[in-house]
Design a protein around this motif. Structure first.
Motif, PDB file in Angstrom:
ATOM      1  N   GLY A  22      25.010  45.466  56.599  1.00 31.39           N
ATOM      2  CA  GLY A  22      25.560  45.788  55.276  1.00 31.39           C
ATOM      3  C   GLY A  22      26.718  46.759  55.298  1.00 31.39           C
ATOM      4  O   GLY A  22      26.989  47.456  54.324  1.00 31.39           O
ATOM      5  N   LYS A  23      27.432  46.840  56.429  1.00 26.73           N
ATOM      6  CA  LYS A  23      28.558  47.777  56.520  1.00 26.73           C
ATOM      7  C   LYS A  23      29.812  47.164  55.889  1.00 26.73           C
ATOM      8  O   LYS A  23      29.927  45.952  55.805  1.00 26.73           O
ATOM      9  N   TYR A  24      30.736  48.035  55.473  1.00 29.41           N
ATOM     10  CA  TYR A  24      31.970  47.566  54.831  1.00 29.41           C
ATOM     11  C   TYR A  24      32.918  46.950  55.856  1.00 29.41           C
ATOM     12  O   TYR A  24      33.176  47.546  56.907  1.00 29.41           O
ATOM     13  N   ALA A  25      33.455  45.783  55.517  1.00 31.52           N
ATOM     14  CA  ALA A  25      34.293  45.032  56.450  1.00 31.52           C
ATOM     15  C   ALA A  25      35.489  45.841  56.944  1.00 31.52           C
ATOM     16  O   ALA A  25      35.780  45.865  58.141  1.00 31.52           O
ATOM     17  N   ASP A  26      36.188  46.540  56.025  1.00 35.31           N
ATOM     18  CA  ASP A  26      37.390  47.270  56.459  1.00 35.31           C
ATOM     19  C   ASP A  26      37.068  48.359  57.470  1.00 35.31           C
ATOM     20  O   ASP A  26      37.779  48.542  58.456  1.00 35.31           O
ATOM     21  N   LEU A 307      36.184  42.538  40.931  1.00 41.60           N
ATOM     22  CA  LEU A 307      36.320  41.082  41.092  1.00 41.60           C
ATOM     23  C   LEU A 307      37.762  40.609  41.116  1.00 41.60           C
ATOM     24  O   LEU A 307      38.052  39.523  41.603  1.00 41.60           O
ATOM     25  N   GLY A 308      38.677  41.439  40.623  1.00 43.65           N
ATOM     26  CA  GLY A 308      40.089  41.053  40.661  1.00 43.65           C
ATOM     27  C   GLY A 308      40.735  41.236  42.023  1.00 43.65           C
ATOM     28  O   GLY A 308      41.844  40.769  42.254  1.00 43.65           O
ATOM     29  N   VAL A 309      40.033  41.953  42.921  1.00 44.45           N
ATOM     30  CA  VAL A 309      40.635  42.243  44.235  1.00 44.45           C
ATOM     31  C   VAL A 309      39.848  41.615  45.391  1.00 44.45           C
ATOM     32  O   VAL A 309      39.904  42.084  46.523  1.00 44.45           O
ATOM     33  N   LEU A 310      39.141  40.527  45.099  1.00 42.83           N
ATOM     34  CA  LEU A 310      38.346  39.862  46.144  1.00 42.83           C
ATOM     35  C   LEU A 310      39.209  39.331  47.291  1.00 42.83           C
ATOM     36  O   LEU A 310      38.733  39.192  48.412  1.00 42.83           O
ATOM     37  N   SER A 311      40.474  39.022  47.007  1.00 41.48           N
ATOM     38  CA  SER A 311      41.318  38.478  48.070  1.00 41.48           C
ATOM     39  C   SER A 311      41.537  39.519  49.168  1.00 41.48           C
ATOM     40  O   SER A 311      41.715  39.169  50.324  1.00 41.48           O
ATOM     41  N   ARG A 312      41.506  40.819  48.805  1.00 39.38           N
ATOM     42  CA  ARG A 312      41.652  41.846  49.852  1.00 39.38           C
ATOM     43  C   ARG A 312      40.314  42.464  50.254  1.00 39.38           C
ATOM     44  O   ARG A 312      40.216  43.119  51.276  1.00 39.38           O
ATOM     45  N   ASN A 313      39.285  42.300  49.431  1.00 37.48           N
ATOM     46  CA  ASN A 313      37.940  42.816  49.764  1.00 37.48           C
ATOM     47  C   ASN A 313      36.909  41.696  49.675  1.00 37.48           C
ATOM     48  O   ASN A 313      36.038  41.714  48.807  1.00 37.48           O
ATOM     49  N   PRO A 314      36.985  40.693  50.561  1.00 39.90           N
ATOM     50  CA  PRO A 314      36.095  39.538  50.392  1.00 39.90           C
ATOM     51  C   PRO A 314      34.611  39.856  50.541  1.00 39.90           C
ATOM     52  O   PRO A 314      33.770  39.133  50.006  1.00 39.90           O
ATOM     53  N   ASP A 315      34.278  40.965  51.224  1.00 40.97           N
ATOM     54  CA  ASP A 315      32.843  41.270  51.382  1.00 40.97           C
ATOM     55  C   ASP A 315      32.219  41.799  50.094  1.00 40.97           C
ATOM     56  O   ASP A 315      31.001  41.846  49.963  1.00 40.97           O
ATOM     57  N   ALA A 316      33.070  42.151  49.104  1.00 42.71           N
ATOM     58  CA  ALA A 316      32.537  42.684  47.837  1.00 42.71           C
ATOM     59  C   ALA A 316      31.644  41.664  47.134  1.00 42.71           C
ATOM     60  O   ALA A 316      30.674  42.022  46.480  1.00 42.71           O
ATOM     61  N   LYS A 317      31.972  40.363  47.278  1.00 38.09           N
ATOM     62  CA  LYS A 317      31.159  39.369  46.557  1.00 38.09           C
ATOM     63  C   LYS A 317      29.748  39.253  47.127  1.00 38.09           C
ATOM     64  O   LYS A 317      28.843  38.777  46.449  1.00 38.09           O
ATOM     65  N   TRP A 318      29.562  39.693  48.379  1.00 37.70           N
ATOM     66  CA  TRP A 318      28.212  39.666  48.964  1.00 37.70           C
ATOM     67  C   TRP A 318      27.471  40.967  48.697  1.00 37.70           C
ATOM     68  O   TRP A 318      26.258  41.018  48.702  1.00 37.70           O
ATOM     69  N   LYS A 319      28.222  42.055  48.473  1.00 30.88           N
ATOM     70  CA  LYS A 319      27.579  43.359  48.229  1.00 30.88           C
ATOM     71  C   LYS A 319      27.234  43.535  46.740  1.00 30.88           C
ATOM     72  O   LYS A 319      26.310  44.247  46.392  1.00 30.88           O
TER      73      LYS A 319
END
Length: 404
Positions: A22-26, A307-319
């Motif tokens: 569950g760590k942040y991708a970046d 949700l507007g920045v999923l293209s740069r933070n794709p892991d947000a949709k799973w978290k």
């Protein structure tokens, strides 16, 4: 493309941390890229971009690979094999990839692509919520746009330079850019590269900031000499833009509940030559109360689903979880009510989010306008920016005036 074992293994290790721990991708990618000093820029970009790509399409790839979370190491190699097949990359003849069913992978991809939640790789609940809030057509278009890799956009720091001059300086450092139409201070990179290593960055000539994010500070209609409060400043991307628009004249008070973010803002402000910024950590409500009725302008860049920045933070949709959205809606309402009191009569305030959901945006503003605090305000204008229409991040902003 020939795959190198150490790069593939580094990618697999990164995915295990992101998916299973569950760590942040970046953060994981940043740490992974420091693993081997011998890696060149091409090696690093392979690890970063492949990891992000697999994170983005996790649900689709896992369904095709017929694996379920938590993923074993063997499962992750199966997911990686799916990535290879769908990206047209030759599968290496390594034991980990033995017996990869190429035809079955392609067949399952064709079959699953008929269903949006698999095709766009989102959790069931999020797909249902998106349809409920935006309708089938807009949600489908938006998901597709948010699944593309975000461009890298710079904001020329007008305290030190302007876009044309900056473009020339970057070109000398081997970085080509394009001007972005209708965004006065924006330059978009022609090819992705690590701009943080450039002398231009060290000299504070620019910040990395999405084109639509640059709209927010402009929307607040600031003038040199004003007293402005940025209430959810974070590390200060919009604070620094406000300082530039105010030509370093007047005062900006940058507030946040996270002191470490404000420390980063101080460092960035020094580099940018922004001298009119003062940081204050919100340790108690006293910090806010002391500022009541004192500001000409207030910016509320509210915490949101992102949700507007999923293209740069794709892991947000799973978290992201449904409970978080309920909680954030309450937080947004409380912030609006409390922070709006900082504004003087006749002053203006912007409420902004990087979300595309009406429940976090215009509905939140309408709800606020019906409260006791909100009755003093009128909505001057609002802007809803969709990623599918603009090509950049999804944003919402509302400009409100406190009536004299």
């Amino acid at each position: 493309m020939r795959l190198h074992r150490n790069l593939v293994f580094a990618t697999i290790d990164a995915l295990a941390e992101i998916f299973n721990d569950g760590k942040y991708a970046d953060k994981v990618i940043e740490k992974t890229l420091k693993r081997d000093k011998r890696w060149g820029s091409r090696d690093r970009s392979f690890i970063a971009e492949t990891t992000y790509d697999i994170v983005r399409w996790k649900r689709l790839y896992a369904e095709i690979a017929e694996v379920k979370e938590p993923f074993s190491r063997e499962d992750l190699f199966r997911i990686f094999a799916v990535w290879c097949v769908l990206r047209g990359v030759k599968i290496p003849e390594w034991p980990q990839f033995e017996g990869t069913p190429v035809r079955r992978i392609k067949g399952k991809f064709d079959e699953l692509s008929r269903t949006r939640k698999y095709r766009e790789s989102v959790p069931d609940w999020l797909d249902e919520l998106g349809v409920k809030e935006l309708g089938e057509k807009i949600w489908t278009q938006e998901l597709s746009a948010l699944n593309t890799q975000a461009p890298v956009v710079l904001r020329a720091n007008s305290l030190k330079t302007h876009p044309d001059k900056l473009a020339g300086i970057l070109l000398e450092e081997g970085i080509e850019t394009n001007k972005v139409r209708n965004y006065p201070e924006a330059l978009e990179l022609k090819e992705r590269s690590n701009v943080f290593r450039t002398k231009a960055f060290q000299d504070g000539l620019f910040e990395v900031q999405d084109a639509n994010s640059q709209r927010v500070a402009e929307f607040l209609d600031v003038q040199p000499g004003m007293r402005v409060v940025d209430t959810c400043a974070g590390a200060g991307g919009k604070t620094l833009h406000l300082a530039a628009l105010m030509e370093n004249k007047g005062q900006i008070i940058a507030l946040d509940i996270y002191g470490n973010k404000l420390k980063e803002l101080k460092r960035r402000a020094k580099r940018a030559g922004a001298h009119n910024v003062e940081t204050r950590s919100i340790e108690t409500t006293k910090v806010i109360k002391k500022l009541y009725n004192s500001a000409d302008r207030v910016l509320i860049d509210a915490p949101c689903s992102g949700l507007g920045v999923l293209s740069r933070n794709p892991d947000a949709k799973w978290k992201l979880q449904p409970e978080f959205l309920e909680k954030i809606n309450k937080t947004q309402a409380e912030i609006l009510q409390q922070y709006s009191r900082i504004l003087k009569k006749g002053g203006k305030m912007v409420y902004a989010t990087c979300s595309i959901l009406p429940s976090e945006n215009d509905k939140q503003v309408q709800k606020f306008l019906k409260t006791d605090d909100g009755k003093e305000f009128r909505l001057l204008r609002e802007k809803k920016i969709l990623s599918s229409e603009s090509g950049y991040d999804g944003f919402y902003m509302a400009l409100l005036e406190k009536q004299a």
